[in-house]
Design a protein around this motif. Structure first.
Motif, PDB file in Angstrom:
ATOM      1  N   THR A  63     -29.646 -30.697 -33.457  1.00 25.20           N
ATOM      2  CA  THR A  63     -30.479 -30.070 -34.825  1.00 25.20           C
ATOM      3  C   THR A  63     -30.814 -31.476 -35.442  1.00 25.20           C
ATOM      4  N   ALA A  64     -31.494 -31.276 -36.304  1.00 21.99           N
ATOM      5  CA  ALA A  64     -31.918 -32.457 -37.167  1.00 21.99           C
ATOM      6  C   ALA A  64     -30.504 -33.033 -37.881  1.00 21.99           C
ATOM      7  N   GLU A  65     -29.888 -32.183 -38.547  1.00 22.43           N
ATOM      8  CA  GLU A  65     -28.527 -32.303 -39.101  1.00 22.43           C
ATOM      9  C   GLU A  65     -27.501 -33.114 -38.314  1.00 22.43           C
ATOM     10  N   ALA A  66     -27.544 -32.613 -37.178  1.00 22.70           N
ATOM     11  CA  ALA A  66     -26.527 -33.218 -36.199  1.00 22.70           C
ATOM     12  C   ALA A  66     -27.039 -34.714 -35.895  1.00 22.70           C
ATOM     13  N   GLN A  67     -28.189 -34.653 -35.674  1.00 23.95           N
ATOM     14  CA  GLN A  67     -28.945 -36.010 -35.467  1.00 23.95           C
ATOM     15  C   GLN A  67     -28.487 -37.287 -36.599  1.00 23.95           C
ATOM     16  N   ARG A  68     -28.726 -36.753 -37.777  1.00 25.91           N
ATOM     17  CA  ARG A  68     -28.561 -37.513 -38.928  1.00 25.91           C
ATOM     18  C   ARG A  68     -27.066 -37.767 -39.047  1.00 25.91           C
ATOM     19  N   ALA A  69     -25.885 -36.910 -38.611  1.00 26.32           N
ATOM     20  CA  ALA A  69     -24.996 -37.095 -38.558  1.00 26.32           C
ATOM     21  C   ALA A  69     -24.436 -38.199 -37.802  1.00 26.32           C
ATOM     22  N   TYR A  70     -24.929 -37.931 -36.535  1.00 28.62           N
ATOM     23  CA  TYR A  70     -24.612 -38.797 -35.244  1.00 28.62           C
ATOM     24  C   TYR A  70     -25.069 -40.497 -35.608  1.00 28.62           C
ATOM     25  N   ASN A  71     -26.176 -40.490 -36.360  1.00 30.62           N
ATOM     26  CA  ASN A  71     -26.804 -41.732 -36.657  1.00 30.62           C
ATOM     27  C   ASN A  71     -26.097 -42.486 -37.615  1.00 30.62           C
ATOM     28  N   SER A  72     -25.563 -41.526 -38.830  1.00 28.80           N
ATOM     29  CA  SER A  72     -24.850 -42.187 -39.564  1.00 28.80           C
ATOM     30  C   SER A  72     -23.619 -43.086 -39.142  1.00 28.80           C
ATOM     31  N   LYS A  73     -22.946 -41.921 -38.163  1.00 24.76           N
ATOM     32  CA  LYS A  73     -21.639 -42.681 -37.770  1.00 24.76           C
ATOM     33  C   LYS A  73     -22.104 -43.818 -36.736  1.00 24.76           C
ATOM     34  N   LYS A  74     -22.905 -43.823 -36.045  1.00 22.91           N
ATOM     35  CA  LYS A  74     -23.694 -45.079 -35.175  1.00 22.91           C
ATOM     36  C   LYS A  74     -23.651 -46.234 -36.272  1.00 22.91           C
ATOM     37  N   ARG A  75     -24.252 -45.966 -37.404  1.00 25.37           N
ATOM     38  CA  ARG A  75     -24.693 -47.124 -38.278  1.00 25.37           C
ATOM     39  C   ARG A  75     -23.268 -48.041 -38.833  1.00 25.37           C
TER      40      ARG A  75
END
Length: 94
Positions: free
Chosen positions: A8-20
């Protein structure tokens, strides 16, 4: 054939935040609305949280307008801008 699972868009944002957080050597800023981490939070709050501007976000959360959490990053971007301006200004003399 198996069906692909999409985040989901929310899960993608959380994943990208952790990646950053894992990949960045720059200090990151936490969005006070959603808790995700960014190098610069201004464009995020306008696009995702619907603020009119980063200034509105700062005022709502009691942050100073000229305060920066990522001074090193800001200095690097200013240097890039100066270099770009110098290249443009010198273009006519080449």
């Amino acid at each position: 054939m198996s069906k692909k699972k999409y985040l989901t868009a929310e899960a993608q944002r959380a994943y990208n935040s952790k990646k950053r957080v894992m990949e960045s050597d720059e200090p990151l800023v936490k969005c006070l609305e959603c808790g995700l981490m960014f190098i610069r939070v201004g464009s995020h709050v306008v696009q995702v949280h619907g603020y009119e501007s980063a200034l509105e976000y700062r005022r709502e959360h009691g942050l100073m307008a000229r305060e920066t959490r990522t001074a090193g990053y800001a200095a690097k971007m200013r240097e890039k801008a100066r270099n770009y301006d110098n290249l443009e200004n010198g273009a006519s003399t080449r």
